[in-house]
Each structure stands twice: as structure tokens, then as C-alpha cells.
Scaffold this motif. Sequence first.
Motif, PDB file in Angstrom:
ATOM      1  N   UNK A  83     -12.509   1.185 -11.155  1.00  0.00           N
ATOM      2  CA  UNK A  83     -12.883   2.608 -11.174  1.00  0.00           C
ATOM      3  C   UNK A  83     -12.157   3.354 -12.292  1.00  0.00           C
ATOM      4  N   UNK A  84     -12.927   4.123 -13.062  1.00  0.00           N
ATOM      5  CA  UNK A  84     -12.350   4.896 -14.160  1.00  0.00           C
ATOM      6  C   UNK A  84     -12.252   4.149 -15.460  1.00  0.00           C
ATOM      7  N   UNK A  85     -12.572   2.857 -15.461  1.00  0.00           N
ATOM      8  CA  UNK A  85     -12.527   2.058 -16.698  1.00  0.00           C
ATOM      9  C   UNK A  85     -13.935   1.868 -17.251  1.00  0.00           C
ATOM     10  N   UNK A  86     -14.024   1.678 -18.563  1.00  0.00           N
ATOM     11  CA  UNK A  86     -15.328   1.537 -19.222  1.00  0.00           C
ATOM     12  C   UNK A  86     -15.695   0.087 -19.487  1.00  0.00           C
ATOM     13  N   UNK A  87     -14.687  -0.774 -19.594  1.00  0.00           N
ATOM     14  CA  UNK A  87     -14.956  -2.166 -19.960  1.00  0.00           C
ATOM     15  C   UNK A  87     -14.640  -3.099 -18.795  1.00  0.00           C
ATOM     16  N   UNK A  88     -15.426  -4.182 -18.681  1.00  0.00           N
ATOM     17  CA  UNK A  88     -15.152  -5.151 -17.611  1.00  0.00           C
ATOM     18  C   UNK A  88     -13.812  -5.848 -17.837  1.00  0.00           C
ATOM     19  N   UNK A  89     -13.266  -6.349 -16.750  1.00  0.00           N
ATOM     20  CA  UNK A  89     -11.985  -7.057 -16.829  1.00  0.00           C
ATOM     21  C   UNK A  89     -12.168  -8.444 -17.438  1.00  0.00           C
ATOM     22  N   UNK A  90     -11.315  -8.770 -18.395  1.00  0.00           N
ATOM     23  CA  UNK A  90     -11.240 -10.135 -18.900  1.00  0.00           C
ATOM     24  C   UNK A  90     -10.318 -10.937 -17.983  1.00  0.00           C
ATOM     25  N   UNK A  91     -10.263 -12.240 -18.208  1.00  0.00           N
ATOM     26  CA  UNK A  91      -9.381 -13.061 -17.375  1.00  0.00           C
ATOM     27  C   UNK A  91      -7.918 -12.664 -17.568  1.00  0.00           C
ATOM     28  N   UNK A  92      -7.539 -12.320 -18.814  1.00  0.00           N
ATOM     29  CA  UNK A  92      -6.150 -11.934 -19.081  1.00  0.00           C
ATOM     30  C   UNK A  92      -5.799 -10.629 -18.370  1.00  0.00           C
ATOM     31  N   UNK A  93      -6.716  -9.648 -18.419  1.00  0.00           N
ATOM     32  CA  UNK A  93      -6.448  -8.369 -17.756  1.00  0.00           C
ATOM     33  C   UNK A  93      -6.417  -8.540 -16.232  1.00  0.00           C
ATOM     34  N   UNK A  94      -7.292  -9.382 -15.718  1.00  0.00           N
ATOM     35  CA  UNK A  94      -7.301  -9.629 -14.277  1.00  0.00           C
ATOM     36  C   UNK A  94      -6.004 -10.298 -13.843  1.00  0.00           C
ATOM     37  N   UNK A  95      -5.521 -11.243 -14.655  1.00  0.00           N
ATOM     38  CA  UNK A  95      -4.269 -11.917 -14.333  1.00  0.00           C
ATOM     39  C   UNK A  95      -3.094 -10.944 -14.387  1.00  0.00           C
ATOM     40  N   UNK A  96      -3.085 -10.076 -15.405  1.00  0.00           N
ATOM     41  CA  UNK A  96      -2.017  -9.077 -15.493  1.00  0.00           C
ATOM     42  C   UNK A  96      -2.003  -8.172 -14.263  1.00  0.00           C
ATOM     43  N   UNK A  97      -3.194  -7.810 -13.785  1.00  0.00           N
ATOM     44  CA  UNK A  97      -3.284  -6.973 -12.602  1.00  0.00           C
ATOM     45  C   UNK A  97      -2.706  -7.690 -11.386  1.00  0.00           C
ATOM     46  N   UNK A  98      -3.036  -8.956 -11.227  1.00  0.00           N
ATOM     47  CA  UNK A  98      -2.584  -9.694 -10.047  1.00  0.00           C
ATOM     48  C   UNK A  98      -1.132 -10.164 -10.148  1.00  0.00           C
ATOM     49  N   UNK A  99      -0.532 -10.029 -11.326  1.00  0.00           N
ATOM     50  CA  UNK A  99       0.890 -10.339 -11.467  1.00  0.00           C
ATOM     51  C   UNK A  99       1.745  -9.080 -11.443  1.00  0.00           C
ATOM     52  N   UNK A 100       1.104  -7.917 -11.290  1.00  0.00           N
ATOM     53  CA  UNK A 100       1.848  -6.655 -11.346  1.00  0.00           C
ATOM     54  C   UNK A 100       2.865  -6.541 -10.209  1.00  0.00           C
ATOM     55  N   UNK A 101       2.569  -7.146  -9.068  1.00  0.00           N
ATOM     56  CA  UNK A 101       3.503  -7.081  -7.953  1.00  0.00           C
ATOM     57  C   UNK A 101       4.812  -7.789  -8.222  1.00  0.00           C
ATOM     58  N   UNK A 102       4.795  -8.766  -9.144  1.00  0.00           N
ATOM     59  CA  UNK A 102       6.002  -9.528  -9.431  1.00  0.00           C
ATOM     60  C   UNK A 102       7.017  -8.712 -10.227  1.00  0.00           C
ATOM     61  N   UNK A 103       6.601  -7.600 -10.808  1.00  0.00           N
ATOM     62  CA  UNK A 103       7.517  -6.763 -11.575  1.00  0.00           C
ATOM     63  C   UNK A 103       8.117  -5.634 -10.741  1.00  0.00           C
ATOM     64  N   UNK A 104       7.778  -5.566  -9.473  1.00  0.00           N
ATOM     65  CA  UNK A 104       8.286  -4.506  -8.613  1.00  0.00           C
ATOM     66  C   UNK A 104       9.781  -4.695  -8.341  1.00  0.00           C
ATOM     67  N   UNK A 105      10.518  -3.589  -8.334  1.00  0.00           N
ATOM     68  CA  UNK A 105      11.949  -3.663  -8.010  1.00  0.00           C
ATOM     69  C   UNK A 105      12.162  -4.123  -6.573  1.00  0.00           C
ATOM     70  N   UNK A 106      11.168  -3.905  -5.712  1.00  0.00           N
ATOM     71  CA  UNK A 106      11.286  -4.362  -4.329  1.00  0.00           C
ATOM     72  C   UNK A 106      11.381  -5.886  -4.258  1.00  0.00           C
ATOM     73  N   UNK A 107      10.688  -6.571  -5.164  1.00  0.00           N
ATOM     74  CA  UNK A 107      10.757  -8.040  -5.193  1.00  0.00           C
ATOM     75  C   UNK A 107      12.161  -8.486  -5.576  1.00  0.00           C
TER      76      UNK A 107
END
Length: 493
Positions: A83-107
Amino acid sequence: MQFLSPAEPASNKKFAMLLFSFLIFGIIMMLPTPAGLSGSGQTALAVLALVVVIWVSECVSPAASAVILTGTAVFGLIGTTMPGADTPLSSAKALNLMLSGFSSSAVILVAMALFLAVALKHTGLDRRIALVIMNAVGVSPARLLLGAILVGFVLALFIPSATARVGAVIPIMIGIVTALGMPINSRLGAALLIVTAQICSVFNMGIKTAAAQNLISLDFMQQAFGHSLSWGEWFIFALPFTLIMSAVLFVLTLVILRPEVPDPEAARIRIREQLAELGPLSAAETRLIMTAVGLLILWSTEGWLHPLDTATATQFGIALLLMPKIGVMNWAQAEKLVPWGTVVLFAAGISLGLLLSRSGAADWLASVSLGQLGLADKPIWSIILLLSIFSAVLHLGFASATGLASTLIPIVIAFAQTLPYETPILFGIVFIQSMVVSFGFILPPNAPQNMLCIATGAFSTAQFAKIGLAITTIGLLLVTLLSLTYWPLIGIL
């Protein structure tokens, strides 16, 4: 004729459940996209359904479920649009999204706190603490149960893993029962092991760093509301609930199970023998006590005496424990004992929650489920009660409170944001649900500590459920009472 070994039917069942989870994923992906839901949102719901089946069935290990979750989500997100994006997700962008939780200070906080738990286990300080407390309180049924509760509280201050805490206490409880010449499935054995499991869930709700689900919930709340809670704030907000629930568990266990102690002196001797076997306090234990107490002071004074948040303070403490001469262990010793699967699952759970939120799936789920209950014009206490009942019932199907928090809290946040209240009140509503996520009282499979305790053979599922149903009911009533009194008084509602 060949016969299947006992392990093979179980393995076949787990494989069947894994295939079923992927079948559910595929069916949801092929369905027409509902109105108001984006393509990425539909993928998020398909991934959610897949991991819920995996978590409920426990067909793979927690770490493996995290890898499956991440990989399947990336595959499903390729070509979809957020939502709010103009271009479809590439595999790299999708992977970055799903790895975003690993950068949380809570982890980082969870990983570092697990190192602290390993240090307690490595030095034997966890066992010493439990034995000292049990020796101090005495050996009557009431005193033994009180000792189990106090042990649970002290260990919860420093060990963020319910499995690690309970794993340290179980041998001591079994030793006490054995020393009295009683079978482990006696009423005393049942009482001690049930209290060991149940009080672990109680203190999971009372102490911010006691459970990973607290930290994952706070991470979602920080992103949604721009505000979190310090260790001291959480402790103060939850203190009346924790104290009353501890007292309720104590009384319920005594009344329902009526444990007896035929020979108290034998248990006293056994406890003292185990303490004597440990010997005097070692230099490593002394250093660990100093570090742990220092961390507790830093956690409890966060935002008051110093600017360090809980994660930063914990990281400094673990660094000390790994230093030569100053510390109590080296990296090679620690890394073998840290449950890395817990860290990976925690990070993947945050990623799933972020996907549900950013794709709009959480908003859509909230509108078609909680939004249909007509709660918007209800008083706050009734909203909290109904949400708490919803969470407690949902917990019956989950073996992991971390998994439940990853699934439920983003949906609760999305629903709360539709209510006609100011942000501080919405934050309070979600905070209370982050506590209720730990309501794993009713069935042994509802929490890993329950399963550890029932594996001893000390009690039956019926005994556990009898106490669990009673404490769950009282807990829900207590949540309602505090929503009308204490929490509004101190500004959380």
C-alpha cells in the motif's frame, strides 16, 4: 512383516501437517483478493495461516518455522505491491522486508538476556538461588508452595526464558518430594510442579524482561504509538495484578490439591545436603551476582537516573560477563548453550507483525473480526474484557506465547486505532493485551514450561486444567477490576 517404530507415525503426522500448512497457504493465495485488501496483504494472511498451523501443530522446530515463514513470505510477496507504493516488490525488496525484524533492538535484548540466563546456568547460581529460598521458607505445604513462588519471582528478574527458569527448578522440586519418601505424582508433587509452571506465566506478565512476548509486543507498540515502557513502568503497572494472581494461585493450589508433608525434617535435610554439595559461593558466582544486581538497578531506573534503555544496559552487562578475569564465561562456552532458535523465531515474529501491519492485513483482519463486535461505543473496561477473553480462547490453540503475540498484537493495535479514544488510552488497551498473551494457564500444551512440568508425571492434565480454568477466570475478572480502578488511576488508561 515390517512394523513402524513409534517415532515414525509421529514423524508422518508432522510431515502431513507441514504439507497441510502449505496447502492452506496455496488456497489463500489463489482466492480472489477481498475488497479493501492489497495483494501483499493477501500474501501476509496466507503466511499467517501457514505459520499458525505450524505453531499449533509443532510439526517443525521453532527455528525451522522462522526460516519457513521468511522464505515463504518472500516467495509470495514477489510481484505484489505494498500500500502506498507504485512498483511491485522484487525478491531483494521482499527479502529486506522480511529481514527487518532482525534489526530490532528487542531482538538484541532477547539475545543478550539469554546470555545472562546461560551465565546463571553455567555458574550454577540459578540452582543455588532456588535452594537458598526453599531452605529459608521451610517445609510445610504452604511454605513449600510459597518457596516455589519466590523462586519463580527471583529467577524471572534475570532469566527471560520460561523454559530455562522452570528447567532449573524442576530437579529441586522433584528432590524435595523424593526426600520425603513420596511419589512424584503425590498431591505434594502435583502442587509443587503445577505452581512451578503456573507462576512462571504469572511473572511473565509482571516483569518486562521475563518473557520474549513482552518485548515483541512493546516493539509493535513503539512503532504504532511512538512510545514504549521502561522496565520500572511495566513493573509498577503490572505489580497489583502479579501480586494478586500469585496469592490466588497459592490459595487455589492448597484448596484444590490439599498437599501434605509427612516428614518435613527429611526434606530439610535433603535441601541442606544439596546446598552443601554446591559448596561456598565461588568467585564467578560473586561476579555474576554483582553484574546481575547492577543490571537490575539499571533496568529499574531507566529514564530516571540514566538515559540507557533496557537493551543497551543489558548489552553492557553481557560484555562484562564475557571479559577475561571480570566475566564468568567465554564466547565458546556461551554460544553452545544459548537457544539461538528462540532468537531467530523472535526476529521472524517481528517481521511477520511488520508485514501484517505494512501490508494492511492487520487493519483488514481487525475490521472483519474484532470490528464486527460493535465495541466502538462500549466502555473501556468492557472492550478490554472482551479482547482478553478473545486472547485467552485463542491461546488454547497456541504452544508459543511469542507466536501468539506476533499474530495477535498487530491485529489488536489495528483495531485499537479505530476506537474513539486518545493515543495514551489506546496504548494502555494494547499493553493490557500484551500481558494477557501470557495467559497459558489452562492446558499443558499452552506453554513450554507447562510441558516441561507435566513431563515429570507429577500431575494429570485434569489437575492442571482444574487450577488453570479457575485462575484464568479470576485473571480475566482481575483485568476488568484493574481496568476500572488502578490502571486509570496511574494513567495507563
